[in-house]
Write a protein that holds these residues in place. Structure first.
Motif, PDB file in Angstrom:
ATOM      1  N   SER A  79      24.186 -59.514  -0.382  1.00  0.00           N
ATOM      2  CA  SER A  79      25.441 -59.589  -1.148  1.00  0.00           C
ATOM      3  C   SER A  79      26.598 -59.769  -0.179  1.00  0.00           C
ATOM      4  CB  SER A  79      25.675 -58.296  -1.944  1.00  0.00           C
ATOM      5  OG  SER A  79      24.934 -58.293  -3.118  1.00  0.00           O
ATOM      6  N   HIS A  80      27.582 -60.560  -0.585  1.00  0.00           N
ATOM      7  CA  HIS A  80      28.705 -60.925   0.281  1.00  0.00           C
ATOM      8  C   HIS A  80      30.010 -60.493  -0.385  1.00  0.00           C
ATOM      9  CE1 HIS A  80      30.578 -64.487   2.798  1.00  0.00           C
ATOM     10  NE2 HIS A  80      31.266 -63.373   2.906  1.00  0.00           N
ATOM     11  N   ALA A 151      24.474 -55.673  -7.261  1.00  0.00           N
ATOM     12  CA  ALA A 151      23.351 -56.605  -7.072  1.00  0.00           C
ATOM     13  C   ALA A 151      22.172 -55.917  -6.381  1.00  0.00           C
ATOM     14  CB  ALA A 151      23.805 -57.805  -6.243  1.00  0.00           C
ATOM     15  N   LYS A 152      22.373 -54.651  -6.007  1.00  0.00           N
ATOM     16  CA  LYS A 152      21.341 -53.855  -5.311  1.00  0.00           C
ATOM     17  C   LYS A 152      20.892 -54.548  -4.017  1.00  0.00           C
ATOM     18  CE  LYS A 152      18.190 -50.382  -6.824  1.00  0.00           C
ATOM     19  NZ  LYS A 152      17.424 -49.790  -7.908  1.00  0.00           N
ATOM     20  N   PRO A 153      21.841 -54.826  -3.120  1.00  0.00           N
ATOM     21  CA  PRO A 153      21.478 -55.588  -1.918  1.00  0.00           C
ATOM     22  C   PRO A 153      20.720 -54.760  -0.887  1.00  0.00           C
ATOM     23  CG  PRO A 153      23.756 -54.888  -1.771  1.00  0.00           C
ATOM     24  CD  PRO A 153      23.266 -54.462  -3.138  1.00  0.00           C
ATOM     25  N   LYS A 154      19.904 -55.475  -0.109  1.00  0.00           N
ATOM     26  CA  LYS A 154      19.291 -54.848   1.077  1.00  0.00           C
ATOM     27  C   LYS A 154      20.255 -54.989   2.258  1.00  0.00           C
ATOM     28  CE  LYS A 154      14.676 -56.176  -0.469  1.00  0.00           C
ATOM     29  NZ  LYS A 154      14.191 -57.492  -0.855  1.00  0.00           N
ATOM     30  N   LEU A 155      21.019 -56.108   2.244  1.00  0.00           N
ATOM     31  CA  LEU A 155      21.999 -56.378   3.301  1.00  0.00           C
ATOM     32  C   LEU A 155      23.344 -56.694   2.650  1.00  0.00           C
ATOM     33  CD1 LEU A 155      22.797 -57.046   6.290  1.00  0.00           C
ATOM     34  CD2 LEU A 155      22.002 -59.376   5.865  1.00  0.00           C
ATOM     35  N   LEU A 156      24.378 -55.961   3.068  1.00  0.00           N
ATOM     36  CA  LEU A 156      25.725 -56.165   2.534  1.00  0.00           C
ATOM     37  C   LEU A 156      26.584 -56.809   3.617  1.00  0.00           C
ATOM     38  CD1 LEU A 156      27.706 -55.576   0.157  1.00  0.00           C
ATOM     39  CD2 LEU A 156      28.221 -53.392   1.280  1.00  0.00           C
TER      40      LEU A 156
END
Length: 234
Positions: A79-80, A151-156
């Motif tokens: 997610s960005h 979005a339940k990101p692993k990487l933000l």
């Protein structure tokens, strides 16, 4: 987790990123610091698919990202939060948060994550029915971060989260970033406030005119005299 090798990004004749190598390991906060125009935001955009790499490779958990759309990169767990927040004016705070979860189908999970966002950013629950455009700068930053977390990101990916905020809010945003890491989300942070960024980062990269000129732990970079003179104000 994330590996960037020999990344080049071009905008017409402008060569914004010139052969960057960087790595983000699971569970880390990694920061990119450097002056305006150093290529920091362009690097994040290439990772999230908002810009296409002219050259080089980007892999996430072993999966090449170069040919994927931004939508499919998001599906993989990236997610960005862009510079300038880019919240959706005309939609309520709640609708903005729901937009963050638009690729998800697990209604119960979305509801649970909305509760988590509200517990992390209580002001958003109070303002949930307000037009997002009416929020203050600090509240909009919290909304942009909350929307990305939906979005339940692993990487933000966070681009300039403290820009334009009062010092007390900057402290709060950085404390929230540490909390996001503690809850199991890996963070790649672009930040003008180099001192604050290095104080919470496991590792950092210093960019100058599209190239990495220094790399090390947050502590090593914060204690370097050269970096202090160039980026930390003395």
């Amino acid at each position: 987790m994330l590996k960037v090798e020999n990344l080049h990004v071009k905008y017409g004749a402008i060569h914004a990123v010139k052969g960057i190598d960087l790595e983000v390991k699971e569970g880390e906060i990694v920061t990119l610091i450097g002056a305006n125009g150093a290529g920091k935001s362009s690097t994040l955009k290439a990772i999230s698919g908002l810009e296409k790499a002219a050259e080089g490779s980007i892999t996430f958990n072993g999966q090449p990202l170069n040919k994927l759309s931004a939508r499919n990169i998001m599906k993989l767990g990236i997610s960005h939060v862009p510079e300038g927040r880019r919240i959706f004016a005309g939609l309520t705070v709640l609708e903005n948060l729901e937009m963050g979860a638009y690729l998800r189908k697990d209604k119960a999970g979305i509801k649970e994550d909305l509760k988590k966002v509200y517990s992390r950013f209580p002001i958003l629950e109070k303002r949930s029915r307000q037009d997002a455009a009416t929020l203050s700068g600090g509240e909009q930053q919290m909304l942009a971060m909350g929307r990305a977390l939906m979005a339940k990101p692993k990487l933000l990916l966070l681009d300039e989260p403290s820009m334009g905020l009062a010092p007390i809010l900057v402290q709060e945003i950085f404390s929230i970033i540490q909390d996001i890491k503690a809850q199991g989300t890996t963070v790649l942070l672009v930040e003008q406030n180099a001192r604050m960024a290095l104080s919470i980062a496991d590792r950092g990269y210093v960019l100058e005119t599209g190239k990495v000129v220094y790399a090390g732990t947050g502590e090593e970079l914060a204690e370097s005299e050269e970096i202090a003179k160039a980026y930390l104000g003395g």
